[in-house]
Scaffold this motif. Structure first.
Motif, PDB file in Angstrom:
ATOM      1  N   LYS A 144     -67.632 -11.347   3.889  1.00  0.00           N
ATOM      2  CA  LYS A 144     -68.841 -11.699   3.127  1.00  0.00           C
ATOM      3  C   LYS A 144     -70.077 -11.081   3.783  1.00  0.00           C
ATOM      4  O   LYS A 144     -70.973 -10.570   3.101  1.00  0.00           O
ATOM      5  N   ASN A 145     -70.123 -11.107   5.112  1.00  0.00           N
ATOM      6  CA  ASN A 145     -71.238 -10.482   5.831  1.00  0.00           C
ATOM      7  C   ASN A 145     -71.279  -8.979   5.574  1.00  0.00           C
ATOM      8  O   ASN A 145     -72.352  -8.391   5.427  1.00  0.00           O
ATOM      9  N   ASP A 146     -70.082  -8.369   5.506  1.00  0.00           N
ATOM     10  CA  ASP A 146     -70.009  -6.928   5.227  1.00  0.00           C
ATOM     11  C   ASP A 146     -70.569  -6.611   3.842  1.00  0.00           C
ATOM     12  O   ASP A 146     -71.305  -5.629   3.670  1.00  0.00           O
ATOM     13  N   ILE A 147     -70.217  -7.452   2.873  1.00  0.00           N
ATOM     14  CA  ILE A 147     -70.712  -7.234   1.510  1.00  0.00           C
ATOM     15  C   ILE A 147     -72.222  -7.424   1.453  1.00  0.00           C
ATOM     16  O   ILE A 147     -72.936  -6.661   0.777  1.00  0.00           O
ATOM     17  N   ASP A 148     -72.737  -8.427   2.162  1.00  0.00           N
ATOM     18  CA  ASP A 148     -74.189  -8.668   2.182  1.00  0.00           C
ATOM     19  C   ASP A 148     -74.933  -7.445   2.714  1.00  0.00           C
ATOM     20  O   ASP A 148     -75.969  -7.044   2.179  1.00  0.00           O
ATOM     21  N   LYS A 149     -74.387  -6.838   3.763  1.00  0.00           N
ATOM     22  CA  LYS A 149     -75.001  -5.633   4.333  1.00  0.00           C
ATOM     23  C   LYS A 149     -74.961  -4.473   3.338  1.00  0.00           C
ATOM     24  O   LYS A 149     -75.925  -3.720   3.194  1.00  0.00           O
ATOM     25  N   ILE A 150     -73.816  -4.339   2.671  1.00  0.00           N
ATOM     26  CA  ILE A 150     -73.648  -3.254   1.693  1.00  0.00           C
ATOM     27  C   ILE A 150     -74.655  -3.419   0.540  1.00  0.00           C
ATOM     28  O   ILE A 150     -75.284  -2.449   0.102  1.00  0.00           O
ATOM     29  N   LEU A 151     -74.824  -4.665   0.078  1.00  0.00           N
ATOM     30  CA  LEU A 151     -75.758  -4.922  -1.041  1.00  0.00           C
ATOM     31  C   LEU A 151     -77.183  -4.567  -0.650  1.00  0.00           C
ATOM     32  O   LEU A 151     -77.941  -4.006  -1.454  1.00  0.00           O
ATOM     33  N   VAL A 152     -77.562  -4.911   0.592  1.00  0.00           N
ATOM     34  CA  VAL A 152     -78.908  -4.584   1.070  1.00  0.00           C
ATOM     35  C   VAL A 152     -79.078  -3.076   1.132  1.00  0.00           C
ATOM     36  O   VAL A 152     -80.108  -2.517   0.745  1.00  0.00           O
ATOM     37  N   THR A 153     -78.041  -2.368   1.605  1.00  0.00           N
ATOM     38  CA  THR A 153     -78.089  -0.908   1.715  1.00  0.00           C
ATOM     39  C   THR A 153     -78.201  -0.261   0.334  1.00  0.00           C
ATOM     40  O   THR A 153     -78.997   0.650   0.130  1.00  0.00           O
ATOM     41  N   ILE A 154     -77.371  -0.734  -0.599  1.00  0.00           N
ATOM     42  CA  ILE A 154     -77.399  -0.195  -1.962  1.00  0.00           C
ATOM     43  C   ILE A 154     -78.771  -0.394  -2.592  1.00  0.00           C
ATOM     44  O   ILE A 154     -79.336   0.518  -3.226  1.00  0.00           O
ATOM     45  N   LYS A 155     -79.333  -1.580  -2.396  1.00  0.00           N
ATOM     46  CA  LYS A 155     -80.638  -1.893  -2.965  1.00  0.00           C
ATOM     47  C   LYS A 155     -81.717  -0.981  -2.393  1.00  0.00           C
ATOM     48  O   LYS A 155     -82.678  -0.618  -3.081  1.00  0.00           O
ATOM     49  N   GLY A 156     -81.556  -0.619  -1.114  1.00  0.00           N
ATOM     50  CA  GLY A 156     -82.578   0.171  -0.450  1.00  0.00           C
ATOM     51  C   GLY A 156     -82.508   1.653  -0.725  1.00  0.00           C
ATOM     52  O   GLY A 156     -83.408   2.418  -0.335  1.00  0.00           O
ATOM     53  N   ILE A 157     -81.420   2.102  -1.359  1.00  0.00           N
ATOM     54  CA  ILE A 157     -81.278   3.547  -1.651  1.00  0.00           C
ATOM     55  C   ILE A 157     -82.077   3.937  -2.897  1.00  0.00           C
ATOM     56  O   ILE A 157     -82.004   3.276  -3.898  1.00  0.00           O
ATOM     57  N   TYR A 176     -83.983   7.627   7.308  1.00  0.00           N
ATOM     58  CA  TYR A 176     -84.180   8.853   6.536  1.00  0.00           C
ATOM     59  C   TYR A 176     -83.278   9.948   7.101  1.00  0.00           C
ATOM     60  O   TYR A 176     -83.368  10.278   8.288  1.00  0.00           O
ATOM     61  N   PHE A 177     -82.424  10.494   6.226  1.00  0.00           N
ATOM     62  CA  PHE A 177     -81.458  11.509   6.649  1.00  0.00           C
ATOM     63  C   PHE A 177     -81.974  12.910   6.336  1.00  0.00           C
ATOM     64  O   PHE A 177     -83.034  13.089   5.738  1.00  0.00           O
ATOM     65  N   ASP A 178     -81.181  13.891   6.731  1.00  0.00           N
ATOM     66  CA  ASP A 178     -81.498  15.280   6.411  1.00  0.00           C
ATOM     67  C   ASP A 178     -81.438  15.503   4.897  1.00  0.00           C
ATOM     68  O   ASP A 178     -80.848  14.713   4.159  1.00  0.00           O
ATOM     69  N   LYS A 179     -81.990  16.613   4.446  1.00  0.00           N
ATOM     70  CA  LYS A 179     -82.061  16.904   3.004  1.00  0.00           C
ATOM     71  C   LYS A 179     -80.692  17.037   2.350  1.00  0.00           C
ATOM     72  O   LYS A 179     -80.522  16.766   1.174  1.00  0.00           O
ATOM     73  N   ASP A 180     -79.684  17.460   3.134  1.00  0.00           N
ATOM     74  CA  ASP A 180     -78.374  17.729   2.541  1.00  0.00           C
ATOM     75  C   ASP A 180     -77.527  16.475   2.347  1.00  0.00           C
ATOM     76  O   ASP A 180     -76.397  16.543   1.904  1.00  0.00           O
ATOM     77  N   VAL A 181     -78.072  15.305   2.659  1.00  0.00           N
ATOM     78  CA  VAL A 181     -77.340  14.055   2.461  1.00  0.00           C
ATOM     79  C   VAL A 181     -77.555  13.583   1.023  1.00  0.00           C
ATOM     80  O   VAL A 181     -78.688  13.390   0.578  1.00  0.00           O
ATOM     81  N   ASP A 182     -76.448  13.409   0.295  1.00  0.00           N
ATOM     82  CA  ASP A 182     -76.505  12.983  -1.111  1.00  0.00           C
ATOM     83  C   ASP A 182     -76.478  11.455  -1.170  1.00  0.00           C
ATOM     84  O   ASP A 182     -75.417  10.831  -1.068  1.00  0.00           O
ATOM     85  N   LEU A 183     -77.647  10.851  -1.330  1.00  0.00           N
ATOM     86  CA  LEU A 183     -77.738   9.386  -1.340  1.00  0.00           C
ATOM     87  C   LEU A 183     -77.050   8.770  -2.553  1.00  0.00           C
ATOM     88  O   LEU A 183     -76.551   7.648  -2.484  1.00  0.00           O
ATOM     89  N   ASN A 184     -77.027   9.494  -3.663  1.00  0.00           N
ATOM     90  CA  ASN A 184     -76.335   8.975  -4.858  1.00  0.00           C
ATOM     91  C   ASN A 184     -74.826   8.871  -4.616  1.00  0.00           C
ATOM     92  O   ASN A 184     -74.177   7.904  -5.027  1.00  0.00           O
ATOM     93  N   LEU A 185     -74.271   9.879  -3.919  1.00  0.00           N
ATOM     94  CA  LEU A 185     -72.846   9.844  -3.581  1.00  0.00           C
ATOM     95  C   LEU A 185     -72.573   8.713  -2.590  1.00  0.00           C
ATOM     96  O   LEU A 185     -71.561   8.010  -2.698  1.00  0.00           O
ATOM     97  N   ILE A 186     -73.491   8.544  -1.642  1.00  0.00           N
ATOM     98  CA  ILE A 186     -73.358   7.448  -0.677  1.00  0.00           C
ATOM     99  C   ILE A 186     -73.356   6.104  -1.401  1.00  0.00           C
ATOM    100  O   ILE A 186     -72.549   5.214  -1.107  1.00  0.00           O
ATOM    101  N   LYS A 187     -74.262   5.963  -2.377  1.00  0.00           N
ATOM    102  CA  LYS A 187     -74.353   4.717  -3.137  1.00  0.00           C
ATOM    103  C   LYS A 187     -73.048   4.448  -3.892  1.00  0.00           C
ATOM    104  O   LYS A 187     -72.544   3.319  -3.920  1.00  0.00           O
ATOM    105  N   LYS A 188     -72.487   5.508  -4.483  1.00  0.00           N
ATOM    106  CA  LYS A 188     -71.221   5.388  -5.206  1.00  0.00           C
ATOM    107  C   LYS A 188     -70.090   4.962  -4.270  1.00  0.00           C
ATOM    108  O   LYS A 188     -69.282   4.086  -4.608  1.00  0.00           O
ATOM    109  N   ASN A 189     -70.037   5.559  -3.086  1.00  0.00           N
ATOM    110  CA  ASN A 189     -69.004   5.210  -2.100  1.00  0.00           C
ATOM    111  C   ASN A 189     -69.154   3.767  -1.624  1.00  0.00           C
ATOM    112  O   ASN A 189     -68.158   3.059  -1.428  1.00  0.00           O
TER     113      ASN A 189
END
Length: 309
Positions: free
Chosen positions: A296-309, A239-252
Motif C-alpha cells: 500500500k505504501n508503494d502504491i501511495d508513492k506511485i500515485l504521488v509520482t504519477i500526479k507530479g508528472i 528534473y531529468f535530462d531532455k531524453d527522458v520520456d516522462l509519458n513513458l515513465i507514467k505509463k510504466n
C-alpha cells in the motif's frame, strides 16, 4: 552464483584495503580509537559496535549463518559502499584535521572488520592482516588477535548520516524504478519542504551532489516536466535530462500500480478468509498484513509520482 557473489565480496575487501593504502591511511598505532568529531566516523563506529553485538549473539545461539550475514552486510554495505564513499569528500578536501581523523578511523574499523570476518574467511583475512603488519612485527597471526571491545550509542550526529544515506538511496531507487540510467545527473527542487529540512540539505550539498549525482539543488520549481519523489514524507521535484520520456515513465508506473494492486487483492482475499486466519500460524498472518501495508505504501508513492508528472 553464490560462489561468484562471495568471490566478489573478497575482491571488495581486498580493494578496500588497497584504497586505504593508496590514500595513506595509517596502519600503525591504530589500536586505540581517536576522538571522534566527524559525523561519518561516529556513524561507522556505532555500526561496528552494533554489528559486533549481533555477531556475538548469533554465535552464542549457534546461528553461524546469521553471524556471517551480519559481518558480510557490515563490511560490504556499511563500510565499503557507504563509509568509504562518504569519506572521499573529506579525504580529498582541505580540512587537514578531518582528513587525519578519517584516515585513522577508516584503518581502525577495517582492522576490526578483519577480526570479525576471520571466523568465516580466515585465509583472506589472515593474508591481508600479515600484508599490513597489523601486529607491528608481522609475525603474529590474526587468529591470535583479541575480539573487538567497546560501546557507542547512536545520537543526532549518526542519525544525520543515516538521513543522508536514505536520501541518496531513495533517489537511486527512484531512478531504477523509472528505468533512468543510474549514472545520469538530475536537478532537484526542495521548494516544497520545510525550512529545517532545507537547511539540512543545503548543509550537506557536497555529499548529496556527489553521491546522488545531482547537478543543482534548487529553492524554486522549474517550468519544465518533473517527477515527484517522496522521501520520509517530504516532496522533492526531480528534473531529468531532455531524453527522458516522462509519458513513458507514467505509463510504466501505471502498469506497476496495477500489478501491485493485483497482489494486494490476493493478500486481502487471504486475510478475509476465516479458514486461513484460524489455521495459519500467527506469524504468517502478521507477515501477510505487513506485506499488504508495504504494498500500500508503494502504491501511495506511485500515485504521488504519477500526479507530479
Amino acid at each position: 552464483d553464490r560462489v561468484k557473489g562471495y568471490r566478489n565480496f573478497l575482491n571488495k575487501l581486498w580493494n578496500a584495503n588497497n584504497f586505504l593504502i593508496t590514500n595513506e591511511c595509517e596502519f600503525k598505532n591504530i589500536d586505540k580509537l581517536p576522538t571522534l568529531k566527524v559525523n561519518i566516523n561516529k556513524w561507522i563506529y556505532a555500526e561496528l559496535i552494533e554489528t559486533k553485538t549481533k555477531i556475538e549473539k548469533n554465535l552464542e545461539d549457534y546461528r553461524f549463518d546469521e553471524a556471517a550475514k551480519n559481518a558480510y552486510q557490515f563490511a560490504w554495505h556499511s563500510y565499503c559502499d557507504w563509509y568509504l564513499e562518504l569519506s572521499k569528500t573529506i579525504l580529498f578536501s582541505d580540512n587537514e584535521e578531518s582528513r587525519n581523523e578519517v584516515k585513522k578511523v577508516s584503518s581502525f574499523v577495517f582492522k576490526q572488520i578483519l577480526i570479525l570476518l576471520h571466523p568465516f574467511i580466515p585465509f583472506v583475512t589472515e593474508e591481508i592482516w600479515l600484508k599490513n603488519k597489523f601486529d607491528k612485527s608481522g609475525k603474529d597471526f590474526l587468529m591470535l588477535a583479541n575480539w573487538p571491545t567497546g560501546s557507542f550509542n547512536k545520537d543526532i550526529d549518526t542519525n544525520q548520516v543515516e538521513k543522508i544515506i536514505n536520501i541518496i538511496s531513495e533517489l537511486r531507487s527512484f531512478k531504477n524504478e523509472l528505468n533512468v540510467s543510474p549514472g545520469s545527473f538530475v536537478d532537484i527542487s526542495i521548494n516544497n519542504i520545510d525550512d529545517k529540512q532545507k537547511k539540512f540539505i543545503n548543509n550537506n550539498q557536497i555529499i548529496l551532489k556527489k553521491l546522488g549525482r545531482i547537478n543543482d539543488i534548487l529553492d524554486v520549481e522549474l517550468d519544465k516536466p518533473a517527477a515527484t519523489l517522496v522521501i520520509s514524507g517530504d516532496l522533492f521535484k526531480v528534473y531529468f535530462d531532455k531524453d527522458v520520456d516522462l509519458n513513458l515513465i507514467k505509463k510504466n508506473l501505471m502498469g506497476k500500480q496495477n500489478r501491485i494492486q493485483a497482489e494486494m487483492d490476493k493478500i486481502s482475499q487471504r486475510l478475509e478468509n476465516k479458514s486461513f486466519i484460524d489455521r495459519a500460524p500467527k506469524e504468517i498472518v502478521e507477515q501477510e498484513k505487513k506485506n499488504y501495508n508495504n504494498l500500500k505504501n508503494d502504491i501511495d508513492k506511485i500515485l504521488v509520482t504519477i500526479k507530479g508528472i
